[in-house]
Design a protein around this motif. Structure first.
Motif, PDB file in Angstrom:
ATOM      1  N   ALA A  91      51.054  21.914  60.769  1.00  0.00           N
ATOM      2  CA  ALA A  91      50.270  21.808  62.119  1.00  0.00           C
ATOM      3  C   ALA A  91      48.830  21.456  61.573  1.00  0.00           C
ATOM      4  O   ALA A  91      48.087  20.638  62.096  1.00  0.00           O
ATOM      5  CB  ALA A  91      50.259  23.061  63.013  1.00  0.00           C
ATOM      6  N   ALA A  92      48.326  22.339  60.639  1.00  0.00           N
ATOM      7  CA  ALA A  92      47.021  22.150  60.139  1.00  0.00           C
ATOM      8  C   ALA A  92      46.866  20.551  59.198  1.00  0.00           C
ATOM      9  O   ALA A  92      45.984  19.833  59.553  1.00  0.00           O
ATOM     10  CB  ALA A  92      46.329  23.191  59.077  1.00  0.00           C
ATOM     11  N   LEU A  93      48.025  20.540  58.721  1.00  0.00           N
ATOM     12  CA  LEU A  93      48.038  19.320  57.938  1.00  0.00           C
ATOM     13  C   LEU A  93      47.942  17.897  58.913  1.00  0.00           C
ATOM     14  O   LEU A  93      47.329  16.885  58.725  1.00  0.00           O
ATOM     15  CB  LEU A  93      49.135  18.884  57.000  1.00  0.00           C
ATOM     16  N   ALA A  94      48.809  18.069  59.883  1.00  0.00           N
ATOM     17  CA  ALA A  94      48.871  16.809  60.970  1.00  0.00           C
ATOM     18  C   ALA A  94      47.520  16.564  61.479  1.00  0.00           C
ATOM     19  O   ALA A  94      47.115  15.301  61.698  1.00  0.00           O
ATOM     20  CB  ALA A  94      49.801  17.270  61.885  1.00  0.00           C
ATOM     21  N   GLY A  95      46.934  17.690  61.798  1.00  0.00           N
ATOM     22  CA  GLY A  95      45.495  17.526  62.527  1.00  0.00           C
ATOM     23  C   GLY A  95      44.428  16.869  61.496  1.00  0.00           C
ATOM     24  O   GLY A  95      43.676  16.374  61.589  1.00  0.00           O
ATOM     25  N   ALA A  96      44.561  17.331  60.082  1.00  0.00           N
ATOM     26  CA  ALA A  96      43.791  17.009  58.951  1.00  0.00           C
ATOM     27  C   ALA A  96      43.884  15.418  58.815  1.00  0.00           C
ATOM     28  O   ALA A  96      43.050  14.513  58.630  1.00  0.00           O
ATOM     29  CB  ALA A  96      43.882  17.629  57.636  1.00  0.00           C
ATOM     30  N   LEU A  97      45.184  15.198  58.803  1.00  0.00           N
ATOM     31  CA  LEU A  97      45.523  13.517  58.562  1.00  0.00           C
ATOM     32  C   LEU A  97      44.919  12.586  59.757  1.00  0.00           C
ATOM     33  O   LEU A  97      44.331  11.680  59.620  1.00  0.00           O
ATOM     34  CB  LEU A  97      47.181  13.437  58.374  1.00  0.00           C
TER      35      LEU A  97
END
Length: 305
Positions: A91-97
């Motif tokens: 979830a954090a990676l998707a938001g960061a991308l």
């Protein structure tokens, strides 16, 4: 010697821990979910404060980060992935991308234009999510499999969700506190105050701002999906972004702990006012106007005094 600010921060953390530990012990899932809702919103508000308070970037698209986390928690179980150690980082990676891609464009603008661009990207994401029929379109879909922890604990259990959310909030506060007081944080705040002077000493503001725009994503969306057990594009609407911004402004920008207070007060006002009138959002607007006129540093500054 401890300063008044240090004592206040310790008191806030103690109050948070007491609420997280004692309220769920009442054995009433409603109150446990209410505490979890406050903590999850506090996670979002703290991450947004990094943008608004320390970088000077007022965003009306932060709900897109939030909702992407919801979709990650809702879709990964369909391929057999439901471990918290994979879902939450995902979830954090998707938001960061999403932040990296949209921020690379949005940060070319400033002021009012930046606000509108962030809003435009969030609305684009809203309609894209609403057009994905296998995921329910604008109607959304129910969370079929909750995120799980080792030992068989599931995050849709109110008590477990409160514990996990509180731990992640404390970790986020510690990380944000270290970040804003690091050399990177000093550059970020200098860019907020005067980009011209920062550029004059050979430090461009764009890379620092893009970095903070990228890392301001949090795992709150994945936690919220487990709280409501439902995923919908409505979570990334402009109204949700405005609510997050309301929490930050009400509590006090550039304080980290102020947005926590704002999240708590927002949920309390939502519960109280919605029970009194269907036009409760109108009264939230009145409260925000009074905060701007009477409390220059928000509720956090008021408590400090």
């Amino acid at each position: 010697m401890f300063t008044d600010r240090t004592r206040l921060r310790n008191a806030l953390l103690l109050a948070l821990l007491v609420a997280a530990l004692l309220v769920p012990l009442l054995g009433q899932p409603y109150y446990s979910k209410l505490v979890a809702r406050v903590v999850i919103f506090a996670l979002v508000a703290v991450s947004l404060d990094l943008l608004v308070g320390y970088a000077g970037l007022v965003s009306l698209g932060h709900a897109a980060y939030f909702c992407l986390g919801c979709y990650v928690a809702g879709t990964l179980p369909s391929i057999g992935v439901h471990s918290a150690f994979l879902v939450l980082p995902g979830a954090a990676l998707a938001g960061a991308l999403f932040g990296l891609l949209t921020g690379a464009i949005s940060l070319r603008a400033t002021g009012l234009y930046f606000i509108f661009i962030t809003l435009a990207f969030a609305q684009m994401a809203y309609y894209v999510a609403g057009g994905i029929r296998p995921l329910g379109g604008l109607d959304g879909f129910a969370l079929k499999v909750p995120t799980t922890l080792p030992g068989g604990y599931e995050l849709n259990q109110p008590l477990v969700l409160v514990w996990v959310s509180t731990a992640l909030l404390i970790l986020t506060l510690w990380g944000a506190h270290r970040l804003v007081r690091s050399p990177f944080g000093m550059v970020l705040q200098a860019a907020r105050d005067n980009q011209g002077k920062l550029a004059a000493i050979g430090l461009p503001a764009y890379p620092a701002r893009l970095a903070i725009y990228t890392v301001s994503a949090s795992v709150a969306g994945a936690l919220y999906a487990n709280l409501t057990e439902f995923v919908s594009p409505a979570s990334m609407s402009i109204f949700v972004s405005a609510e997050f911004l309301f929490m930050v402004i009400l509590g006090g920008v550039a304080s980290l702990f102020g947005p926590m207070i704002g999240a708590l007060v927002f949920v309390a006002l939502e519960q109280i006012l919605s029970g009194l009138t269907v036009h409760w959002i109108f009264w939230l607007g009145i409260i925000l106007v009074l905060r701007v006129l009477l409390l220059r540093r928000g509720l956090y500054g008021f408590f400090q005094r």
